[in-house]
Design an enzyme around this catalytic site. Structure first.
Site, PDB file in Angstrom:
ATOM      1  CG  ASP A 268      -2.040   0.928   0.678  1.00 12.83           C
ATOM      2  OD1 ASP A 268      -1.104   1.315   1.395  1.00 12.83           O
ATOM      3  OD2 ASP A 268      -2.139  -0.250   0.270  1.00 12.83           O
ATOM      4  CB  SER A 269      -2.108  -1.203  -4.250  1.00 15.04           C
ATOM      5  OG  SER A 269      -1.174  -1.747  -3.357  1.00 15.04           O
ATOM      6  CG  ASN A 294       0.575   0.962  -9.200  1.00 13.25           C
ATOM      7  OD1 ASN A 294       1.395   1.746  -8.713  1.00 13.25           O
ATOM      8  ND2 ASN A 294       0.926  -0.118  -9.868  1.00 13.25           N
ATOM      9  CG  ASP A 315       6.350   4.409   4.839  1.00 14.49           C
ATOM     10  OD1 ASP A 315       7.448   3.858   4.610  1.00 14.49           O
ATOM     11  OD2 ASP A 315       5.646   4.142   5.834  1.00 14.49           O
ATOM     12  CB  CYS A 355      11.223   0.156   5.388  1.00 19.11           C
ATOM     13  SG  CYS A 355      10.058  -0.505   4.199  1.00 19.11           S
TER      14      CYS A 355
HETATM   15  N1  SAH Z   1       2.981   4.430   5.782  1.00 27.29           N
HETATM   16  C1  SAH Z   1       2.331   3.249   6.311  1.00 27.29           C
HETATM   17  C2  SAH Z   1       3.045   1.965   5.958  1.00 27.29           C
HETATM   18  C3  SAH Z   1       3.178   1.708   4.479  1.00 27.29           C
HETATM   19  S1  SAH Z   1       3.598   0.049   4.132  1.00 27.29           S
HETATM   20  C4  SAH Z   1       2.223   3.372   7.812  1.00 27.29           C
HETATM   21  O1  SAH Z   1       2.971   4.155   8.397  1.00 27.29           O
HETATM   22  O2  SAH Z   1       1.400   2.682   8.406  1.00 27.29           O
HETATM   23  C5  SAH Z   1       3.521   0.034   2.433  1.00 27.29           C
HETATM   24  C6  SAH Z   1       2.121   0.071   1.865  1.00 27.29           C
HETATM   25  O3  SAH Z   1       2.257   0.178   0.464  1.00 27.29           O
HETATM   26  C7  SAH Z   1       1.257  -1.176   2.097  1.00 27.29           C
HETATM   27  O4  SAH Z   1       0.073  -0.771   2.720  1.00 27.29           O
HETATM   28  C8  SAH Z   1       0.974  -1.725   0.707  1.00 27.29           C
HETATM   29  O5  SAH Z   1      -0.359  -2.208   0.570  1.00 27.29           O
HETATM   30  C9  SAH Z   1       1.169  -0.506  -0.149  1.00 27.29           C
HETATM   31  N2  SAH Z   1       1.566  -0.719  -1.548  1.00 27.29           N
HETATM   32  C10 SAH Z   1       2.435  -1.607  -2.055  1.00 27.29           C
HETATM   33  N3  SAH Z   1       2.611  -1.406  -3.391  1.00 27.29           N
HETATM   34  C11 SAH Z   1       1.815  -0.352  -3.719  1.00 27.29           C
HETATM   35  C12 SAH Z   1       1.562   0.354  -4.927  1.00 27.29           C
HETATM   36  N4  SAH Z   1       2.185   0.032  -6.063  1.00 27.29           N
HETATM   37  N5  SAH Z   1       0.706   1.381  -4.880  1.00 27.29           N
HETATM   38  C13 SAH Z   1       0.089   1.753  -3.750  1.00 27.29           C
HETATM   39  N6  SAH Z   1       0.299   1.125  -2.573  1.00 27.29           N
HETATM   40  C14 SAH Z   1       1.143   0.095  -2.554  1.00 27.29           C
END
Ligand code: SAH
Length: 412
Positions: A268-269, A294, A315, A355
């Site tokens: 996660d970022s 990222n 996700d 989503c």
């Molecule tokens: N799968 C998780 C929800 C994901 S929400 C669950 O079920 O709880 C989307 C997530 O993507 C967030 O935590 C956000 O911080 C992360 N995010 C957003 N852009 C990103 C990127 N470029 N790289 C990695 N993570 C990212």
């Protein structure tokens, strides 16, 4: 445009007349009418006209009564239907609807194996503007419209939640942007009742910390709860959860008895999200590797380095927040899915989600298919899924069906 006319005698309950298009929309059983489809006898833009958040009686052009609605003086969605008949006492009706939403989930057995779930999902539970989630003994609510923000409504909501659920705390989570859009005075997120605002929850046997004042949405992604368990059924080998937040999928892949993963990595970022993910792993006594990165860059680098996985979960956050973002969003989904498919071993499992409400189930399937074409891979659709059943989809309201989750298997 609404007709301008001076008000001589103000009716006890304001009424609005709809254009033919507005009336047709209500007859299609969609609860929203846009401001441009109101053709009122009274001037709705006048401060002396319909007050913000008022209960209004709704009529078509010929004067036929269509039902009762909640009015917003600021939103483009000026009208949200609350009943196809008359409403004698709105707070009493709201209390009844909350009890009915709780009963629906219990009677249909939609919330087994969890102490965290959505209790009220706005329009989908016939309570436009109200969201209520339960996290074990802590209940959180979100108020999204002028009508629900009124003091008698708040009182009825609190009392009903206390009587029905006996929580240790009720917290209001405020989205300042929504209050601004609804022209409501700013409010902080705060405890409305009781003492507790943080707790532990357990979904599908996996434990998570929950703090109402932290995190995104109302804190956890309750809408993915059933998809976590479904993903675990097929997950195996080396697994990567590319947008893991606080570890929802990753922890299920690591801990759920059905999952047969040898190692799980969550990416996660957001550092705070990963810190919570690590606490959640510790709570369950299991080690998971967390990487702050990222996900786009990481997937590209790993693909170039020939890294391989047996299970990948994608996700990402909503790429299309508005219709205008659709093209760009689809490119983003295609790129991610393409990279993941290239990295999956034969027999590998891809769990891929969107989503973004503006990306329909058909759009999403198409974009994932395009990615497979570019990746030169054949995949089978093992399951087509949506949000957990405690987030109901109202048949004639496409806005309530926003989450897509595909489980695919790469052919051998
Ligand atoms: N799968 C998780 C929800 C994901 S929400 C669950 O079920 O709880 C989307 C997530 O993507 C967030 O935590 C956000 O911080 C992360 N995010 C957003 N852009 C990103 C990127 N470029 N790289 C990695 N993570 C990212």
């Amino acid at each position: 445009m609404p007709k301008k006319r001076a008000l001589s005698a103000k009716p006890a309950e304001p009424s609005v007349k709809l254009s033919a298009r507005g009336a047709a929309r209500l007859q299609s059983r969609h609860p929203w009418v846009y401001r441009s489809d109101i053709n009122s006898d009274i001037d709705i833009t006048d401060a002396n006209g319909v007050p913000p958040g008022a209960l209004v009686r709704v009529f078509d052009q010929s004067g036929k009564f269509l039902g009762t609605a909640l009015y917003s003086s600021s939103s483009q969605i000026a009208i949200r239907m609350i009943s196809h008949g008359s409403v004698a006492d709105l707070p009493v009706l709201v209390a009844e609807r909350i009890r009915a939403a709780i009963a629906y989930r219990n009677e249909m057995d939609l919330i087994s194996n969890t102490d965290a779930y959505r209790i009220v999902f706005s329009e989908a539970d016939f309570l436009p503007g109200l969201i209520v989630d339960r996290y074990n003994d802590v209940v959180t609510l979100q108020i999204l419209t002028q009508a629900i923000d009124a003091a008698p409504m708040r009182e009825a909501i609190l009392q009903t939640l206390r009587d029905e659920l006996h929580p240790a705390g009720i917290v209001e989570r405020v989205d300042p942007r929504i209050r601004e859009l609804e022209q409501l005075p700013p409010l902080p997120s705060r405890l409305l009742w009781g003492e507790k605002s943080s707790t532990e929850i357990r979904m599908n046997g996996v434990a998570f910390h929950y703090d109402s004042f932290e995190g995104q949405k109302t804190g956890a992604f309750l809408d993915q709860r059933e998809n976590y368990a479904a993903a675990a059924e097929y997950a195996h080998g080396e697994a990567l959860d590319a947008f893991c937040y606080q570890g929802g999928f990753a922890l299920h892949l690591a801990l759920h008895p059905a999952a047969k993963c040898s190692a799980v990595t969550g990416v996660d970022s957001s550092r705070p999200a990963l810190e919570m993910a690590e606490k959640n792993a510790t709570l369950n006594g299991r080690e998971v590797e967390w990487i702050e990165a990222n996900a786009f860059d990481l997937l590209r680098d790993y693909a170039t380095a020939n890294r391989r996985y047996d299970t990948i979960v994608l996700d990402p956050p909503a790429f299309a927040k508005t219709k205008r973002d659709l093209e760009k969003a689809l490119r983003g989904y295609k790129e991610l899915n393409l990279r993941a498919m290239k990295m999956l071993r034969p027999g590998g499992i891809l769990v891929t989600c969107s989503c973004s409400f503006h990306v329909s189930a058909g759009d999403f399937l198409k974009v994932v298919a395009d990615a497979a074409q570019d990746a030169h891979k054949s995949l089978r659709v093992v399951e087509k899924r949506g949000a957990s059943r405690d987030h109901p989809i109202l048949l004639n309201v496409p806005e309530t069906s926003y989450l897509q989750c595909l489980i695919l298997r790469v052919s051998d």
